[in-house]
Design an enzyme around this catalytic site. Structure first.
Site, PDB file in Angstrom:
ATOM      1  N   CYS A 105      41.534 -22.655 -23.269  1.00 48.84           N
ATOM      2  CA  CYS A 105      40.631 -21.552 -23.615  1.00 48.84           C
ATOM      3  C   CYS A 105      40.830 -21.067 -25.033  1.00 48.84           C
ATOM      4  O   CYS A 105      40.089 -20.200 -25.504  1.00 48.84           O
ATOM      5  CB  CYS A 105      40.792 -20.415 -22.612  1.00 48.84           C
ATOM      6  SG  CYS A 105      40.113 -20.804 -20.987  1.00 48.84           S
ATOM      7  N   ASP A 121      30.091 -10.513 -18.237  1.00 50.94           N
ATOM      8  CA  ASP A 121      30.779 -10.829 -16.988  1.00 50.94           C
ATOM      9  C   ASP A 121      31.151 -12.302 -16.925  1.00 50.94           C
ATOM     10  O   ASP A 121      30.735 -13.111 -17.753  1.00 50.94           O
ATOM     11  CB  ASP A 121      29.897 -10.446 -15.795  1.00 50.94           C
ATOM     12  CG  ASP A 121      30.122  -9.016 -15.343  1.00 50.94           C
ATOM     13  OD1 ASP A 121      31.214  -8.743 -14.832  1.00 50.94           O
ATOM     14  OD2 ASP A 121      29.219  -8.177 -15.517  1.00 50.94           O
TER      15      ASP A 121
END
Length: 345
Positions: free
Chosen positions: A14, A47
């Site tokens: 990530c 989100d």
């Protein structure tokens, strides 16, 4: 295997994510989406996944996540990437039902056996989590890329949005920080076997507990901590919920091996990008050291769930985490009315 996966890519895990401020600029002129009443969660609140309601009891949760290798072992890379991808479903309170693989490989450089092992690692995680990888898409790419597009289901009443945290909530973090720092240490040849084992154990631990946590009445919001670090993803909650967060730097769960490397300034470049992106929205007290700041901004791969819950629910949330095998889950701070910012003491 003679070829090291991490040497074939410019980033890993990530930590490949585009910095929050850069991403915001890229999306700033995106036309507003047409209103769809059934779309319960879209792009408005940063989100973890999109949610589309089917009926009173069911909504579809959809997400995609992929990245370049954070480790050299192809089977471990596949496991980490799949665990990370499905985490977004759990962070919304959902349960995965199927996935499609996203595969980009330098086919003239990487042996077929290594690619097979990457896919096998992802398939094993899907088997453990109880969903099939039902297809996918592959391309010949200059750097190895693997991930999943995952579909899940959730009760619309249990969807956990970033914008639903409440004034007075406590913040509970499920996994220890420091994954990106350990990944960088591994690439530099500094990580010992124990440190590597800790890295793999953390990044391949499924956040399946999310569905159980979402069912608790005092749990208001959830997200998972990935490339923007704890500070970046908490800031998304603060902005969505219009609240201010206070973190206790002494209460943060950390991977023990990562502390030593953080103190030496070792970590992914994403740390500096993340810190620069926060600007004045994150303030540190004078007691917070530079290495603690770096761990707070460290790009996590397949990181833990961050839960915002009523103070009365803290013990139940911690008990639920601990019973599910997240022994380092801790109460790390709180939310209150105020500007959307984070104060770290």
């Amino acid at each position: 295997m003679s070829i090291k996966l991490t040497q074939l890519s410019h980033g890993g895990g990530c930590g490949c994510k585009i910095a929050p401020s850069v991403l915001a600029n890229m999306l700033a002129k995106l036309p507003a989406a047409q209103a769809f009443p059934q779309l319960l969660v879209g792009t408005e609140t940063s989100d973890d996944a999109a949610v589309y309601q089917i009926n009173d009891q069911q909504a579809v949760v959809a997400t995609t996540d992929f990245f370049m290798p954070i480790v050299d072992d192809p089977y471990d890379f596949g496991r980490i990437a799949a665990t990370n991808a499905v985490s977004d479903i759990y962070a919304m309170g959902g349960v995965p039902i199927m996935a499609l693989a996203i595969v980009g490989m330098p086919v003239n450089t990487l042996p077929v056996e290594a690619i097979q092992q990457i896919l096998a690692g992802g398939a094993e995680v899907a088997r453990v989590a109880g969903f099939p990888i039902a297809g996918g898409h592959s391309i010949d790419a200059p750097e190895p890329i693997y991930g999943l597009a995952v579909i899940g289901l959730v009760d619309p009443k249990q969807v956990k949005r970033n914008s639903d945290a409440k004034d007075g909530d406590r913040l509970i973090l499920g996994k220890p920080l420091g994954i990106g720092i350990l990944g960088t240490a591994m690439k530099k040849g500094l990580l010992d076997d124990a440190g590597y084992a800790a890295l793999i154990a953390t990044t391949t631990q499924l956040n399946q507990v999310g569905a159980t946590l979402a069912s608790l009445p005092g749990v208001h919001a959830m997200t998972d901590i990935t490339g923007f670090g704890l500070l970046g993803h908490l800031l998304e909650v603060c902005r969505g919920s219009k609240l201010m967060a206070t973190l206790n730097s002494q209460s943060l769960p950390m991977l023990e091996a990562a502390i030593h490397f953080a103190q030496q300034g070792i970590g992914p470049g994403a740390i500096e990008r993340n810190l620069a992106s926060f600007g004045d929205a994150v303030r540190f007290s004078t007691t917070v050291t530079d290495w603690q700041r770096r761990i707070l901004a460290d790009a996590q791969t397949s990181g833990g769930l961050l839960v915002s819950c009523a103070e009365s629910e803290v013990e139940k949330v911690l008990q639920t985490f601990h019973q599910a095998g997240f022994g380092q889950a801790m109460d790390i701070g709180s939310l209150k009315a105020g500007p959307a910012e984070i104060i770290v003491s």
